[in-house]
Design a protein around this motif. Structure first.
Motif, short mmCIF file in Angstrom:
data_model
loop_
_atom_site.label_atom_id
_atom_site.label_comp_id
_atom_site.label_asym_id
_atom_site.label_seq_id
_atom_site.Cartn_x
_atom_site.Cartn_y
_atom_site.Cartn_z
N GLN A 126 -8.44 -5.58 0.34
CA GLN A 126 -9.52 -4.85 -0.33
C GLN A 126 -10.75 -5.74 -0.51
O GLN A 126 -11.89 -5.27 -0.37
CB GLN A 126 -9.04 -4.33 -1.68
N ARG A 170 -2.60 -6.84 -0.90
CA ARG A 170 -3.51 -5.71 -1.08
C ARG A 170 -4.84 -6.17 -1.65
O ARG A 170 -5.90 -5.68 -1.25
CB ARG A 170 -2.85 -4.69 -2.00
N ASN A 217 0.83 -1.21 0.00
CA ASN A 217 0.00 0.00 0.00
C ASN A 217 0.86 1.25 0.00
O ASN A 217 0.55 2.22 -0.71
CB ASN A 217 -0.93 -0.01 1.22
#
Length: 316
Positions: free
Chosen positions: A273, A269, A260
């Motif tokens: 998410q 990531r 990130n």
């Protein structure tokens, strides 16, 4: 040997199935409804039910699980429930090479630093060099990887402008663009693991160097380099390899903060998410890949034991 590998692979598949099953049902038990969120919490029960039916989530959970498992066995992890319903396989295929590149470079960097540091600290025990290695190792363990990444970006990217600050370049764009984008996140992610491996190697070498067979080899006139690299190091690597396997698996799955900070859309990531979005297929697929990495990393470590130490035999 082959029977041992077969049993371990079968056990690995069972572990992955158990993890996938647990994640599948836990996602549907925890509070929150992604389908209500997709209608901005303004839709009535009928419209939400219609959306579920349209996306294939209106059936009983057991039926959904059976269909998902059947497709997963065939290599189809489903489609994202958001937007244009991108296939999860494609999402993972896009993210995995980035995380693999970052984890591999971080791991190699950790080994390049840790092995010489561990050897120096073990052979020069209680000297200023040993204390210096110990101090640097503690500093490496104490620095959060995201904080180190920010410092490296400020100094090498913003200040000296030697390296790009963020982003990722595939290897197809050239070796240097690929490497230059990974140096900062790799140093940030690999520093702590280099400290752990160095400390583990130091402790294991000190223990091995004090054994009777090492004293015998030394008394027979074996040279210091041959004694250290040919006798002591292979015997000290057994516990260190275990840490290396865990370190590589962790680098493949827990570099989300560094990803990130450096704007690398990797596997970690993607997983975070997907969890925040409650994207069922994406979470299930990403965790299945992460569990496979951990399981087969442990299998690779177990197989390396026999290659490094011939005294280890696998039960038939």
């Amino acid at each position: 040997m082959y029977r041992y590998v077969f049993r371990r692979c079968l056990g690995a598949l069972l572990v992955m199935w158990a993890v996938a099953t647990l994640v599948f049902f836990m996602l549907r038990v925890v509070p929150g409804d992604p389908f209500a969120a997709m209608t901005f919490d303004a839709g009535d029960a009928q419209s939400i039910a219609a959306l579920k039916d349209k996306l294939g989530y209106g059936q009983p959970v057991v039926v959904q699980y059976g269909k998902w498992l059947w497709h997963a066995v065939q290599g189809d992890l489903g489609n994202s429930i958001y937007g244009s319903r991108v296939p999860v396989n494609g999402m993972i295929a896009e993210a995995f090479p980035r995380t693999l590149s970052l984890a591999t470079l971080s791991f190699l960097l950790a080994l390049v630093i840790a092995i010489p540091a561990g050897l120096i600290a073990a052979t020069r025990r209680n000297t200023p060099l040993d204390h210096g290695v110990t101090l640097v190792a503690f500093l490496g363990l104490s620095m959060p990887d995201f904080w180190l990444a920010i410092l490296l970006i400020i100094f090498f990217a913003a200040g000296l402008q030697w390296l790009p600050a963020i982003g990722y370049a595939p290897l197809s764009d050239g070796f240097w663009p690929w490497l230059s984008h990974l140096i900062i996140p790799a140093v940030a992610a690999g520093t702590a693991f280099s400290a752990i491996i160095a400390r583990m190697l130091r402790s294991a070498l000190i223990e091995v160097l004090q054994t009777d067979y090492m004293r015998t080899a030394r008394a027979k006139g074996l040279g210091a380099r041959a004694l250290l690299l040919g006798q002591a190091l292979p015997n000290a690597l057994i516990p260190v390899i275990t840490v290396m396997g865990i370190a590589f698996a962790l680098l493949m799955s827990s570099t989300v903060i560094v990803e990130n900070v450096c704007a690398i859309k990797g596997l970690g990531r993607l997983l975070i998410q997907s969890i925040l979005n409650r994207d069922y297929p994406a979470v299930q697929g990403a965790i299945l890949v992460v569990s496979a990495i951990f399981v087969f990393s442990n299998l690779a470590v177990d197989l390396l034991y026999g290659l490094i130490d011939p005294r280890i035999r696998y039960v038939k």
